[in-house]
Design an enzyme around this catalytic site. Structure first.
Site, short mmCIF file in Angstrom:
data_model
loop_
_atom_site.label_atom_id
_atom_site.label_comp_id
_atom_site.label_asym_id
_atom_site.label_seq_id
_atom_site.Cartn_x
_atom_site.Cartn_y
_atom_site.Cartn_z
N TYR A 33 0.84 -1.21 0.00
CA TYR A 33 0.00 0.00 0.00
C TYR A 33 0.87 1.25 0.00
CZ TYR A 33 0.92 0.98 4.97
OH TYR A 33 1.52 1.29 6.17
N ARG A 52 8.08 3.93 -4.85
CA ARG A 52 8.20 2.97 -3.75
C ARG A 52 7.19 1.84 -3.91
NH1 ARG A 52 7.68 5.05 2.35
NH2 ARG A 52 5.51 5.31 1.69
N ARG A 100 -7.36 -20.54 -1.03
CA ARG A 100 -6.34 -20.38 -0.01
C ARG A 100 -5.26 -21.44 -0.15
NH1 ARG A 100 -4.85 -21.93 5.12
NH2 ARG A 100 -4.10 -20.22 6.46
N LYS A 147 6.57 -2.08 1.86
CA LYS A 147 5.41 -1.46 2.52
C LYS A 147 4.19 -2.37 2.35
CE LYS A 147 3.20 3.05 3.15
NZ LYS A 147 3.66 3.31 4.54
N GLU A 179 12.19 2.46 14.30
CA GLU A 179 11.23 3.48 13.84
C GLU A 179 10.00 3.44 14.72
OE1 GLU A 179 10.35 2.53 9.76
OE2 GLU A 179 10.01 0.42 10.22
N LEU A 204 11.22 1.19 7.06
CA LEU A 204 10.58 1.63 5.83
C LEU A 204 11.35 2.81 5.27
CD1 LEU A 204 8.12 1.31 3.91
CD2 LEU A 204 7.03 3.11 5.28
#
Length: 285
Positions: A33, A52, A100, A147, A179, A204
């Protein structure tokens, strides 16, 4: 009035939007995302966020053509439909829908979701008061540079911090700060140098972080990219976080120890003001 969101080719009222229960983003957090800030109706650092996103997709092997998807136009249209002047656009791309299995399928059509959030970014309470953070062990997986939507541990730690009377958490690994729950961490030493952890799989690669470091160097500030300890943070002149949602927000206490005089400092204020000014000059509409 409900928001208009975008799901897999359709603009829909938010209460009519849905994803398959077999979407791998739902079952495995097999999704990435980006969050783009919107100020004055324009997007902040849109191209950097897209670069990114492209890297994150490549690291997970999700075959998705950003240009063909027309993500810029989707962002513009969503901002227009929701009359968003200040806030955020959230974009999520998952591997798609499949039965799945732990084996990643190769024939999925990626799922794409976008939505807006109206939110004050330029004027916030935390800018005036600063944030109080606590430290906790960093127990996340070791590809934090991707991310992904795998955010359970940061969510747990943010919740723990609030339950303990703080605002957020700084995670610690090997004796040094990595972070925050959803932000990069920075300190300003007594000599005025800005110290922040270098990019690696440990953190990140923040878009706001990169812009702040570039803008700081433009003003002649010393920027040192290295890990720092909790003790260094507690002894720093100032501290702050950066993110697309917080921009530059001061940190005034770490584990109950006041940073400087316990109030947001002038250097952090200057960095935030400079960041906002430069971002406004480069807004994408």
């Amino acid at each position: 009035m409900s928001r208009i969101v975008y799901v897999n080719g359709e603009f829909l009222p938010e209460d009519a939007a849905c994803l398959s229960v077999f979407d791998r983003g739902v079952l495995f957090a097999d999704a990435v995302y980006e969050v783009t800030a919107v100020v004055d109706g324009g997007m902040v650092d849109f191209e950097a966020h897209q670069q990114r996103l492209c890297r994150s997709l490549a690291e997970l092997g999700i075959d998705f053509d950003l240009r063909a998807a027309g993500l810029l136009e989707l962002h513009r249209e969503l901002i227009r439909r929701n009359a968003l002047n200040e806030g955020l656009v959230y974009l999520q791309v998952s591997r798609g829908v499949a039965d799945r299995s732990f084996l990643q399928p190769t024939t999925c059509q990626p799922s794409v979701v976008l939505f807006t959030q109206a939110q004050s970014l330029l004027e916030t309470a935390a800018t005036g008061t600063g944030l109080r953070v606590i430290t906790q062990p960093d127990l996340r997986w070791h590809r934090r540079d991707i991310k992904t939507t795998q955010l359970l541990y940061p969510s747990m730690m943010k919740t723990l911090a609030v339950e303990q009377g703080a605002d957020d958490v700084w995670m610690v690994e090997g004796g040094t700060v990595t972070e925050g729950s959803s932000s990069n961490a920075h300190i300003i030493r007594a000599d005025g140098a800005l110290v922040t952890r270098p990019t690696s799989p440990d953190i990140l690669h923040g878009i706001t972080r990169a812009a702040v470091l570039d803008y700081s160097r433009e003003t002649g500030a010393a920027v040192i990219e290295r890990p720092f300890t909790v003790a260094e943070a507690q002894q720093a002149r100032e501290a702050f976080i950066t993110s697309a949602t917080a921009f530059v927000t001061p940190v005034v206490a770490v584990d109950g120890v006041a940073i400087g005089d316990g109030r947001p400092g002038p250097a952090t204020h200057r960095i935030r003001s400079h960041y906002i000014q430069r971002s406004r000059e480069r807004l994408q509409y």
